[in-house]
Each structure stands twice: as C-alpha cells, then as structure tokens.
Design an enzyme around this catalytic site. Structure first.
Site, PDB file in Angstrom:
ATOM      1  N   LYS A 478       0.885  -1.176   0.000  1.00  0.00           N
ATOM      2  CA  LYS A 478       0.000   0.000   0.000  1.00  0.00           C
ATOM      3  C   LYS A 478       0.915   1.217   0.000  1.00  0.00           C
ATOM      4  O   LYS A 478       1.690   1.413   0.937  1.00  0.00           O
ATOM      5  CB  LYS A 478      -0.893  -0.021   1.242  1.00  0.00           C
ATOM      6  CG  LYS A 478      -1.819   1.183   1.373  1.00  0.00           C
ATOM      7  CD  LYS A 478      -2.798   0.962   2.520  1.00  0.00           C
ATOM      8  CE  LYS A 478      -3.590   2.202   2.859  1.00  0.00           C
ATOM      9  NZ  LYS A 478      -4.397   2.031   4.082  1.00  0.00           N
ATOM     10  N   ASP A 480       1.350   4.995   0.233  1.00  0.00           N
ATOM     11  CA  ASP A 480       0.590   6.131   0.774  1.00  0.00           C
ATOM     12  C   ASP A 480       1.327   7.453   0.506  1.00  0.00           C
ATOM     13  O   ASP A 480       2.528   7.468   0.204  1.00  0.00           O
ATOM     14  CB  ASP A 480       0.415   5.904   2.285  1.00  0.00           C
ATOM     15  CG  ASP A 480      -0.856   6.529   2.842  1.00  0.00           C
ATOM     16  OD1 ASP A 480      -1.435   7.401   2.164  1.00  0.00           O
ATOM     17  OD2 ASP A 480      -1.254   6.148   3.958  1.00  0.00           O
ATOM     18  N   ASP A 550     -10.605   7.642   3.112  1.00  0.00           N
ATOM     19  CA  ASP A 550     -10.478   7.202   4.506  1.00  0.00           C
ATOM     20  C   ASP A 550     -11.838   7.174   5.185  1.00  0.00           C
ATOM     21  O   ASP A 550     -11.947   6.746   6.336  1.00  0.00           O
ATOM     22  CB  ASP A 550      -9.546   8.152   5.280  1.00  0.00           C
ATOM     23  CG  ASP A 550      -8.085   7.732   5.139  1.00  0.00           C
ATOM     24  OD1 ASP A 550      -7.825   6.618   4.655  1.00  0.00           O
ATOM     25  OD2 ASP A 550      -7.209   8.534   5.519  1.00  0.00           O
TER      26      ASP A 550
HETATM   27  C1  DGJ Z   1      -3.706   7.371   5.363  1.00  0.00           C
HETATM   28  C2  DGJ Z   1      -4.412   6.207   4.724  1.00  0.00           C
HETATM   29  O1  DGJ Z   1      -5.462   6.653   3.931  1.00  0.00           O
HETATM   30  C3  DGJ Z   1      -4.894   5.251   5.816  1.00  0.00           C
HETATM   31  O2  DGJ Z   1      -5.612   4.196   5.239  1.00  0.00           O
HETATM   32  C4  DGJ Z   1      -3.732   4.755   6.614  1.00  0.00           C
HETATM   33  O3  DGJ Z   1      -2.906   3.971   5.800  1.00  0.00           O
HETATM   34  C5  DGJ Z   1      -2.961   5.950   7.193  1.00  0.00           C
HETATM   35  N1  DGJ Z   1      -2.594   6.883   6.178  1.00  0.00           N
HETATM   36  C6  DGJ Z   1      -1.739   5.473   7.918  1.00  0.00           C
HETATM   37  O4  DGJ Z   1      -0.986   6.516   8.373  1.00  0.00           O
END
Ligand code: DGJ
Length: 727
Positions: A478, A480, A550
C-alpha cells in the site's frame, strides 16, 4: 478506417467506436477542429470550416490573405500565445529574445498503427492489435524553431481518444517552456453544463454541475499531487442532459501532480477546453535538440448522457489503462489493521487478526502504518524503513512466514515519498527533504517530503523497499502519500531549473514505482493518499486498485463512490467494511461491494454476531466479483439527485445477470417507491434469487421493482440479484 487523410481537402477524419473528430489544415498552415461529436459518415465538412473573420478587433496572422482567416474566431488545435488568438493558450514558450510569441503551423503528418508509449509517463496502451490508430501532426513555429508533435490516438472499440504533445527545440538557442498543456479543443457551441469533482480528505469527488457562461471556469491543483480538492476530470454535458440522455464529453488527465482544466466561452459562443499539467509555477528549459513530453489526456464522447460516458471510461480503463499481473485476475480479499489497531499493535495482535481472517475466508492480511523505525504515532519514523522489533518481536520475516503459513498473502504499508524530521534518515540527510534556501519548511502531518527528483534518494528508497519485500516475500504494497507539497525545491537543481521541480518530482515517483514493479512483477500495488488524494489515471496505470477514501462510514462513503464512478471503474476502487458505528454490517458490505472489497477492523473488538455475518459476506463477493469489476455500471439514484436514498446496478456485458443495490440513507418522504432498472435485455426474462420470481427485462426497466414495502429506515439497504432464464 479509423484515421483518414483527405489530401485534396487537407483534412483528417478520426473515427472511434462512436465519435468523429475532423481536423482541417488551413491554407496558411493553421490547424483547426472542424467537428467533434457523434459519429458521422461524411468526410466532406468543407462548409463547416468557414468562420466569420470581421470580428471584434481580431487581427489576421502574417502570411494570411487579409479578410480570410483569423485564429481568434477559429476552433484551434493549438492555442498559440501572443498572436491573434486571444483566448486561453495551451502552449507558451519564451524564446531567446525574451518574448513568448508563437505561431505554430502544419509541417507534416504520419498515421501509425497502435499507440506509442510516452517516455517516463503513464499512458493508455493498445490492448490487442487493431485496438488503436495514431495520428501525429507536426507543426512548427518558424521564428523560434520550436516544433510540436500533436498525438491523437483513436480507440476502435470505445468512443474514446487520447491526446498529448511533444515540444521539440529545433533551433540552436535555448527555449523556455512556460506552459505545455496536453490539448486545446474548441467546440462549436456553448450551451453546456460543466461537471467537475471536488472535495476534501474523507469527502472526495463530490459532484458539481453548473452552466458555463462567457469567461473562464475550471479546476486545478497546486498541491504537488492531483489532490482531494479537485480530481483531474471535467465533463461538458447538454444543459438538458442527464444520466441517460444527451451529449456528454468527458476529459481526464493521466497525471498525478499539479494540473489545470479550464473551459472558456468566447464572444462567438464557442467553448474552448484546455487541460494539462499545471502552469502556475512551471518552467522547463529546452536546450537545442531536446524534447518535452506532455502527459496524456483522455477524451470520451457519449450521446447516452453521463451514464454512457462513465461506462466508456470504465471499459477503456479496465482494458487499456490498468495493466500487469492483476489486471483481470481476481485480487485477494484483504483485511487491513489500520482502523482496527492504528499504531497500537505487536506481532501477536496482528497474527490474531490474520488468523481470524483466514478462518473467515479472507485471502490477504495487510499490515498498515507503524511497523518500522520509531513510529508509535504519526510524529516520527518516516524514512526509517527498518522493522521496529520492539513491536514486531522476532522480526518481519518471521511474522510474514507465520501469516503465510496460514495460507494468506501478506501486504505491507509504505509511505515512500515521506520523511519525518524526527527520523534517522533526516538526521543523516537533511537535504534529502524538499526545501527552498533560507526559508523554513512547513510541516504537514509532522512530516516533510523526500526529494524524488534525486536519483540518490530514489535509489535509497528502492533499496529499502527491495530488502523488505524480498526478505519477507510480501505480495502487496500500500503506497501512501499524506501531505500537500510546500516550499517545493530541490537542493540539486540550479536556480533557473527550480520551476521544473513539480514535474521532475512526479517523473521521479513514476520512475521509482516502475523500477519497483520491474523488480517485483507479481506485486499488487494499492495506491493511497490519505484515502483518495491521488485517485487519478496516472496512478491507476501502476496500481490497479486505489484506496478511495479514509471515510468508511457507509452512509457518507457511498457519495464518494458515486462521484468516483463518473470516470473510474469499480475494479480500481478500494472499498472496505470497517467497524464504523452508523450502519449495519449488511449495509457496510453492500456499499463496500462496489469496489475491490476488504475489511478494516479488529475482529476482537466486534460482536460475535458481526463476525458470523462477515463469514457469509465474503462468499457473496466472490460470486459477484466479475460482475462488479467488469460489468456495466448504471447509477439508478445518485446522491446529486436524491439526498434520501441511493441505488446502483451492475449488468454483465452479455446481459445475463444483474446485481442491484438500494440504500436508504435517511427515511424517505414518499412511501411508494418503484425502482426502475436499466441496461437489461427487454425481451429476456430474469429470475430474482431470493424468491424465484421471474420478470421480463421490459417490466424491470419500465415498471420497476416495487420497493414500497421495504423497511424505510435510516441506513437500511438491500441487494437484488437476477439471473436470465429461458422464457
Ligand atoms: C492514510 C491512509 O489513507 C490510511 O488508510 C492509513 O494507511 C494511514 N494513512 C496510515 O498513516
């Protein structure tokens, strides 16, 4: 033939599966778009080439017979700066004399089978031979020696085309690009509404529709990413157009950084659309012989309203954008620990979640933020990509092995582009963070951004990711990205190249991801940026799924999913069931099933009932996987039409089955409710799974389903699955 050149009339006709686009080379070499819209068989549009020239002080360009032509009233393929065209420009080049005038005229063209790649940039690709044909028109500004190649690719299976440009310095002096947009398009009318997607963290891609009028309207990003606030997508639709009817033109930029998309209605009532990389703080020095490649834009035409436009984008992206191992393969149904534990976990807590996930039927465990460096909250540790053994006792390979021995895949979270000021990496390399001299850097989420224009930085990050992935055998990453870019500059770029920073940054990110995927071709990448802050086709080229928001509250997340569906298919939309309190597990499932499905919770913190229910949900999703990922989406009731309820439907391409979901967000006012379906075969018969009742497609689409006796309660939702049967 998809692209035809008519030598006598000096025009090109570009046909896609449902649209035609006609370009004229005028006697003086200017290029204009004579027509763009529904497919027309005619190739003689001579009558449409003429425009009034006695107009509002307009000037006639040198080399043109007086009174016969002015770019100011013509639908131009290149919006030249500083000449007779007074509308928004699409290219601005400052030359060695200090002015930024250009006057691009046709030089030559070629027509090629297929679709060339764009060096360093994501782009759509030909899926099978015969899918695409490309026209490349070269135009030249004689005074400066700047040349432009205009790229037009038509798709033979979709009413879609792509446009991009290459700007070349064919002189012996340096040129400076100040603007290099992907396309300029002038449509012959202005009675449109403009649609765009705006939002913020947790509320991405809200629908906005407004009439366009004289002047400029548009959207942009200056955040160093495409951003939550505006998605790089706009559409123009007939004023009377709706979900099913009317002409709609959709425009989407395959790019993940600063962008701009504008419409301009001019004094003749035509509409200019320009789209491309953001030019607010952009510059690019082009030495003699050098070329600059713009990102690519996707243009979709529909005469079946927004629904038709969206379905074309979805098919196109599933076939010609998403790529790699996971393109059409079933991706693992996952559980992610973020909302279940946040930073508070150790290896036993994670293993317990994984064990339950396996017993429940899930296929992958994803370990989110907090496993590395000193990272017990979001104030430190980014950049220190070494496992924190105070949390993961025994190390990462041991934990991954335990999880994999259960029969699950293992996924891991990185935020590769970030660096915490409180990290060993920053203490060792403070100049690796982007910054400008003599000015303190602003902090976002307690972090700074790594300078991805630098090869040494990219090498280091790739090295750390490579070690972690190869030593553990992780199957998924993932990726980010959690802040806006400020004080954007690089310690390595000279002052006169600092304006190249934003574009060089994203080229660096693309290069890094590319190297990672080359090293691990089977890796499944899920994009993320505080949810859906970089939810764009540029990222979708690398990551076949992106965490869409989120916001995991089903009743409000559904709006994000509706907005996202304007141009992005369900297959790319990461969608999870969480422990959020406002909706039942059934409703959370029904909403999350519109995407790449998963869970985001700690099973130890939910009821036995909820855990039992989840067991049944997973089997259902497997059953509908292809229908959701590759079926046609029909938005039956959208949040922008009705605040109380929502409904959507997937139909497989052969029209043999359909899945309908209806959601009551807030108690409906009306008590009688008939939901009319779409996209079925009117002459076929369909059986409803739950009671075996058989209905004709015609009845379901015209009379609808009688839902008047369904519970009218906040948060109630229900799915209906129909299968085609012999009459
Ligand atoms: C933002 C992401 O959208 C969340 O799903 C998660 O991974 C957090 N960051 C972790 O810091």
């Amino acid at each position: 033939m998809s692209i035809a050149f008519h030598a006598e009339r000096q025009s090109f006709k570009l046909d896609t599966a449902g649209s035609s686009y006609v370009i004229k080379i005028h006697h003086n070499g200017f290029l204009s778009c004579v027509y763009y819209g529904a497919y027309i068989p005619d190739d003689n549009l001579t009558d449409f080439e003429r425009r009034h020239v006695y107009a509002s002080f307009s000037a006639w360009p040198p080399g043109t017979e007086p009174y016969t032509f002015t770019p100011d009233t013509c639908p131009m393929e290149i919006g030249c700066n500083g000449g007779c065209d007074m509308r928004q420009s699409s290219v601005r080049i400052r030359n060695a004399d200090g002015n930024a005038v250009s006057d691009f005229r046709y030089v030559s063209h070629r027509i090629e089978a297929g679709k060339p790649a764009i060096p360093g940039l994501p782009a759509l690709y030909e899926n099978e031979p015969g899918d695409c044909e490309t026209l490349v028109i070269t135009a030249r500004d004689e005074t400066t020696g700047a040349e432009m190649d205009l790229y037009y690719t038509v798709f033979t299976k979709h009413a879609a085309m792509t446009r991009a440009a290459v700007i070349r310095n064919d002189s012996d002096k340096e040129l400076e690009l100040e603007q290099a947009l992907s396309f300029c398009l002038d449509l012959n009318r202005s009675d449109f509404d403009l649609i765009s997607l705006h939002g913020k963290h947790m509320q991405e891609r809200d629908f906005c529709r407004r009439p366009i009028g004289h002047g400029i309207q548009g959207i942009y990003s200056r955040r160093g990413s495409s951003g939550h606030q505006f998605n790089p997508f706009i559409a123009l639709i007939d004023r009377s157009g709706n979900e099913d009817n009317g002409e709609a033109y959709g425009f989407n930029l395959v790019y993940s950084s600063n962008f701009k998309a504008l419409t301009e209605v001019d004094y003749n009532g035509s509409t200019r659309v320009i789209m491309g990389l953001g030019d607010d703080d952009f510059g690019w020095r082009l030495a003699p012989g050098e070329s600059f490649y713009t990102p690519e834009a996707v243009l979709v035409y529909s005469n079946e309203g927004l629904g038709g436009m969206s379905r074309t984008f979805h098919r196109l992206y599933n076939e010609n954008l998403v790529r790699g191992d996971w393109k059409r393969r079933h991706r693992p149904l996952l559980i992610n620990n973020w909302e279940g534990t946040y930073f508070d976990f150790d290896e036993e807590k994670l293993f317990a979640i994984a064990k339950w996930a396996k017993e429940t039927g899930l296929e992958m465990f994803v370990m989110d933020d907090g496993w590395f460096g000193k990272r017990d909250d979001d104030t430190s540790g980014l950049g220190d990509w070494f496992v924190n053994e105070n949390k993961i006792h025994g190390g990462l390979p041991a934990l991954v092995k335990r999880v994999k021995d259960l029969g699950l895949k293992f996924g891991i979270w990185f935020e590769p582009e970030m660096i915490s000021p409180d990290s060993d990496l920053f203490r060792a390399h403070p100049d690796w963070a982007i910054h400008v001299p003599n000015r303190p850097s602003s902090i976002g989420r307690h972090q700074l951004i790594l300078d991805m224009t630098r090869e040494d930085v990219r090498d280091y990050i790739l090295g750390r990711m490579y070690d972690i992935i190869s030593s553990t055998g992780a199957d998924y990453v993932k990726w980010d990205f959690n802040r806006n870019m400020t004080e954007a500059g690089s310690a390595l770029l000279p002052p006169d190249r600092q304006k190249e920073f934003y574009h060089r940054y994203i080229l660096g990110v693309y290069a890094l991801i590319d190297r990672l995927l080359t090293a691990f071709p089977h890796l499944l990448l899920e994009g993320c940026s505080g949810g859906g802050g970089r939810y764009d086709p540029g990222m979708m080229y690398y990551s076949p799924q992106i965490w869409c928001s989120d916001n995991t509250d089903a009743l409000s997340r559904v709006d994000v999913q509706f907005g996202s569906s304007l141009c992005y298919p369900a297959s790319v939309q990461g969608a999870h069931v969480s422990a959020s309190p406002r909706a039942s597990y059934e409703t959370k499932r029904n909403v999350a099933m519109w995407g790449s499905f998963g869970y985001e919770l700690d099973p130890a913190k939910i009821s036995e009932e909820a855990r039992a229910e989840i067991r049944t949900q997973i089997a259902d999703y497997h059953r509908y996987y292809d229908l959701i990922h590759f079926g046609d989406l029909y938005r039956l009731i959208s949040p922008w039409e009705d605040p109380y309820k929502a409904a959507w439907q997937f139909v497989d391409p052969e029209k043999t089955e359909t899945l309908v979901t209806v959601l009551i967000k807030f108690m409906m006012r009306e008590r009688n409710f008939f939901l009319r379906l779409k996209g079925l075969d009117p002459d076929a018969y369909y059986r409803l799974d739950e009671n075996g009742e058989v209905y004709s497609g015609a009845l379901l689409m015209n009379a609808g389903l009688n839902l008047s006796f369904m519970p009218n309660e906040d948060g109630f939702s229900k799915t209906f699955h129909f299968t085609k049967v012999e009459a």
